[in-house]
Design a protein around this motif. Structure first.
Motif, PDB file in Angstrom:
ATOM      1  N   CYS A   1       0.809  -1.227   0.000  1.00  0.00           N
ATOM      2  CA  CYS A   1       0.000   0.000   0.000  1.00  0.00           C
ATOM      3  C   CYS A   1       0.837   1.269   0.000  1.00  0.00           C
ATOM      4  O   CYS A   1       0.386   2.285  -0.469  1.00  0.00           O
ATOM      5  CB  CYS A   1      -0.926   0.027   1.210  1.00  0.00           C
ATOM      6  SG  CYS A   1      -2.308  -1.108   1.076  1.00  0.00           S
ATOM      7  N   LYS A   2       1.984   1.271   0.570  1.00  0.00           N
ATOM      8  CA  LYS A   2       2.929   2.374   0.615  1.00  0.00           C
ATOM      9  C   LYS A   2       2.546   3.437   1.649  1.00  0.00           C
ATOM     10  O   LYS A   2       1.390   3.764   1.821  1.00  0.00           O
ATOM     11  CB  LYS A   2       3.124   3.014  -0.754  1.00  0.00           C
ATOM     12  CG  LYS A   2       3.640   2.041  -1.792  1.00  0.00           C
ATOM     13  CD  LYS A   2       3.919   2.752  -3.096  1.00  0.00           C
ATOM     14  CE  LYS A   2       4.445   1.896  -4.183  1.00  0.00           C
ATOM     15  NZ  LYS A   2       4.442   0.502  -4.101  1.00  0.00           N
ATOM     16  N   GLY A   3       3.581   3.958   2.316  1.00  0.00           N
ATOM     17  CA  GLY A   3       3.379   5.028   3.296  1.00  0.00           C
ATOM     18  C   GLY A   3       2.571   4.571   4.501  1.00  0.00           C
ATOM     19  O   GLY A   3       2.554   3.404   4.851  1.00  0.00           O
ATOM     20  N   TYR A   4       1.903   5.510   5.150  1.00  0.00           N
ATOM     21  CA  TYR A   4       1.036   5.182   6.282  1.00  0.00           C
ATOM     22  C   TYR A   4      -0.243   4.545   5.750  1.00  0.00           C
ATOM     23  O   TYR A   4      -0.805   5.001   4.752  1.00  0.00           O
ATOM     24  CB  TYR A   4       0.657   6.431   7.062  1.00  0.00           C
ATOM     25  CG  TYR A   4       1.783   7.093   7.823  1.00  0.00           C
ATOM     26  CD1 TYR A   4       2.881   6.389   8.288  1.00  0.00           C
ATOM     27  CD2 TYR A   4       1.726   8.450   8.089  1.00  0.00           C
ATOM     28  CE1 TYR A   4       3.888   7.013   8.991  1.00  0.00           C
ATOM     29  CE2 TYR A   4       2.735   9.084   8.800  1.00  0.00           C
ATOM     30  CZ  TYR A   4       3.806   8.357   9.253  1.00  0.00           C
ATOM     31  OH  TYR A   4       4.797   8.973   9.947  1.00  0.00           O
ATOM     32  N   ILE A   5      -0.711   3.521   6.452  1.00  0.00           N
ATOM     33  CA  ILE A   5      -1.942   2.838   6.052  1.00  0.00           C
ATOM     34  C   ILE A   5      -2.858   2.687   7.261  1.00  0.00           C
ATOM     35  O   ILE A   5      -2.400   2.652   8.402  1.00  0.00           O
ATOM     36  CB  ILE A   5      -1.660   1.462   5.395  1.00  0.00           C
ATOM     37  CG1 ILE A   5      -0.869   0.555   6.341  1.00  0.00           C
ATOM     38  CG2 ILE A   5      -0.921   1.649   4.081  1.00  0.00           C
ATOM     39  CD1 ILE A   5      -0.678  -0.865   5.827  1.00  0.00           C
ATOM     40  N   TYR A   6      -4.157   2.597   6.996  1.00  0.00           N
ATOM     41  CA  TYR A   6      -5.161   2.488   8.061  1.00  0.00           C
ATOM     42  C   TYR A   6      -6.259   1.546   7.598  1.00  0.00           C
ATOM     43  O   TYR A   6      -6.670   1.574   6.438  1.00  0.00           O
ATOM     44  CB  TYR A   6      -5.748   3.868   8.358  1.00  0.00           C
ATOM     45  CG  TYR A   6      -6.904   3.865   9.333  1.00  0.00           C
ATOM     46  CD1 TYR A   6      -6.683   3.784  10.701  1.00  0.00           C
ATOM     47  CD2 TYR A   6      -8.214   3.937   8.888  1.00  0.00           C
ATOM     48  CE1 TYR A   6      -7.738   3.784  11.604  1.00  0.00           C
ATOM     49  CE2 TYR A   6      -9.278   3.949   9.781  1.00  0.00           C
ATOM     50  CZ  TYR A   6      -9.033   3.866  11.139  1.00  0.00           C
ATOM     51  OH  TYR A   6     -10.085   3.875  12.016  1.00  0.00           O
ATOM     52  N   SER A   7      -6.719   0.713   8.527  1.00  0.00           N
ATOM     53  CA  SER A   7      -7.837  -0.187   8.251  1.00  0.00           C
ATOM     54  C   SER A   7      -8.715  -0.270   9.487  1.00  0.00           C
ATOM     55  O   SER A   7      -8.202  -0.378  10.607  1.00  0.00           O
ATOM     56  CB  SER A   7      -7.319  -1.586   7.890  1.00  0.00           C
ATOM     57  OG  SER A   7      -8.394  -2.496   7.764  1.00  0.00           O
ATOM     58  N   SER A   8     -10.026  -0.192   9.292  1.00  0.00           N
ATOM     59  CA  SER A   8     -10.943  -0.311  10.417  1.00  0.00           C
ATOM     60  C   SER A   8     -12.315  -0.778   9.943  1.00  0.00           C
ATOM     61  O   SER A   8     -12.775  -0.404   8.868  1.00  0.00           O
ATOM     62  CB  SER A   8     -11.100   1.030  11.133  1.00  0.00           C
ATOM     63  OG  SER A   8     -12.088   0.935  12.141  1.00  0.00           O
ATOM     64  N   ASN A   9     -12.950  -1.576  10.788  1.00  0.00           N
ATOM     65  CA  ASN A   9     -14.340  -1.971  10.557  1.00  0.00           C
ATOM     66  C   ASN A   9     -15.274  -1.172  11.457  1.00  0.00           C
ATOM     67  O   ASN A   9     -16.464  -1.472  11.526  1.00  0.00           O
ATOM     68  CB  ASN A   9     -14.504  -3.473  10.790  1.00  0.00           C
ATOM     69  CG  ASN A   9     -14.117  -3.876  12.204  1.00  0.00           C
ATOM     70  OD1 ASN A   9     -13.810  -3.040  13.058  1.00  0.00           O
ATOM     71  ND2 ASN A   9     -14.113  -5.173  12.463  1.00  0.00           N
ATOM     72  N   GLY A  10     -14.768  -0.186  12.164  1.00  0.00           N
ATOM     73  CA  GLY A  10     -15.548   0.623  13.090  1.00  0.00           C
ATOM     74  C   GLY A  10     -15.445   0.130  14.525  1.00  0.00           C
ATOM     75  O   GLY A  10     -15.636   0.884  15.459  1.00  0.00           O
ATOM     76  N   VAL A  11     -15.130  -1.165  14.701  1.00  0.00           N
ATOM     77  CA  VAL A  11     -15.007  -1.764  16.034  1.00  0.00           C
ATOM     78  C   VAL A  11     -13.544  -1.822  16.463  1.00  0.00           C
ATOM     79  O   VAL A  11     -13.221  -1.593  17.622  1.00  0.00           O
ATOM     80  CB  VAL A  11     -15.644  -3.178  16.050  1.00  0.00           C
ATOM     81  CG1 VAL A  11     -15.471  -3.845  17.404  1.00  0.00           C
ATOM     82  CG2 VAL A  11     -17.111  -3.097  15.661  1.00  0.00           C
ATOM     83  N   ASP A  12     -12.653  -2.147  15.530  1.00  0.00           N
ATOM     84  CA  ASP A  12     -11.216  -2.216  15.770  1.00  0.00           C
ATOM     85  C   ASP A  12     -10.491  -1.501  14.634  1.00  0.00           C
ATOM     86  O   ASP A  12     -11.077  -1.249  13.585  1.00  0.00           O
ATOM     87  CB  ASP A  12     -10.747  -3.672  15.836  1.00  0.00           C
ATOM     88  CG  ASP A  12     -11.245  -4.366  17.087  1.00  0.00           C
ATOM     89  OD1 ASP A  12     -10.846  -3.951  18.188  1.00  0.00           O
ATOM     90  OD2 ASP A  12     -12.045  -5.315  16.964  1.00  0.00           O
ATOM     91  N   TYR A  13      -9.207  -1.207  14.838  1.00  0.00           N
ATOM     92  CA  TYR A  13      -8.431  -0.555  13.784  1.00  0.00           C
ATOM     93  C   TYR A  13      -6.970  -0.976  13.848  1.00  0.00           C
ATOM     94  O   TYR A  13      -6.482  -1.468  14.866  1.00  0.00           O
ATOM     95  CB  TYR A  13      -8.530   0.977  13.882  1.00  0.00           C
ATOM     96  CG  TYR A  13      -7.783   1.565  15.051  1.00  0.00           C
ATOM     97  CD1 TYR A  13      -6.442   1.933  14.943  1.00  0.00           C
ATOM     98  CD2 TYR A  13      -8.416   1.768  16.271  1.00  0.00           C
ATOM     99  CE1 TYR A  13      -5.757   2.470  16.015  1.00  0.00           C
ATOM    100  CE2 TYR A  13      -7.736   2.299  17.345  1.00  0.00           C
ATOM    101  CZ  TYR A  13      -6.408   2.649  17.218  1.00  0.00           C
ATOM    102  OH  TYR A  13      -5.732   3.175  18.281  1.00  0.00           O
ATOM    103  N   LYS A  14      -6.266  -0.760  12.730  1.00  0.00           N
ATOM    104  CA  LYS A  14      -4.815  -0.918  12.624  1.00  0.00           C
ATOM    105  C   LYS A  14      -4.284   0.306  11.878  1.00  0.00           C
ATOM    106  O   LYS A  14      -4.876   0.735  10.907  1.00  0.00           O
ATOM    107  CB  LYS A  14      -4.427  -2.153  11.810  1.00  0.00           C
ATOM    108  CG  LYS A  14      -4.793  -3.471  12.410  1.00  0.00           C
ATOM    109  CD  LYS A  14      -4.369  -4.592  11.461  1.00  0.00           C
ATOM    110  CE  LYS A  14      -4.847  -5.938  11.935  1.00  0.00           C
ATOM    111  NZ  LYS A  14      -4.475  -7.019  11.001  1.00  0.00           N
TER     112      LYS A  14
END
Length: 165
Positions: A112-125
């Protein structure tokens, strides 16, 4: 009568010595710069964590990407903006922080490159997706499971996550 001055060979030797010394200094500075970029990465991820927790306190959920990875960089996860609903962390900036930071090395890294974020609204990375340069996770010892990291599932990059992520 003798002439005073430098011979061509003496000048070449001096230039060679200066070149050698400057290359040694440049190489030693690269390590310090890499450590500084990693320190900045971890500081920015920590600031993002604080802003995300403030978002959660107000909205009772984390900013959601539907579980997909988002990044400001073009490619598999972007491009997304640095603020607003299309921000790489949706709706976090400008309400909870001025604008979303970008990796100090730019759009470098892995999938993905650089800073990345993923969330389902309940948890995140949040992670740097392979752009950390010194040690593991910017020297902070943070690890999360990610299938992109091979059989061990552990990646060597800066990351912050919730326990269920």
């Amino acid at each position: 009568m003798s002439k005073k001055g430098f011979t061509l060979i003496e000048l070449l030797v001096v230039i060679a010595i200066i070149g050698l010394l400057s290359s040694i200094v440049l190489v030693s500075m690269q390590g310090a710069r890499a450590k500084a970029r990693d320190a900045r990465r971890y500081q920015e991820l920590t600031q993002l964590q604080t802003a995300i927790e403030l978002y959660y306190a107000k909205n009772e959920s984390y900013p959601s990407t539907g579980g997909a990875w988002w990044s400001v960089c073009p490619g598999n996860c972007g491009p997304h903006d640095t603020s607003g609903a299309n921000g790489w962390i949706p709706n976090l900036a400008p309400t909870f922080m001025g604008s979303l930071p970008t990796d100090p090395s730019g759009c470098v890294g892995g999938w993905c490159k650089g800073y990345i974020y993923s969330s389902n609204g309940v948890d995140y990375k949040i992670a740097t997706d392979w752009s950390a340069e010194v040690g593991e996770q910017c020297g902070q010892g943070k690890r999360f499971y990610d299938s992109r990291c091979g059989a061990s599932g552990t990646c060597n990059f800066c990351s912050i996550w919730t326990s269920g992520a």
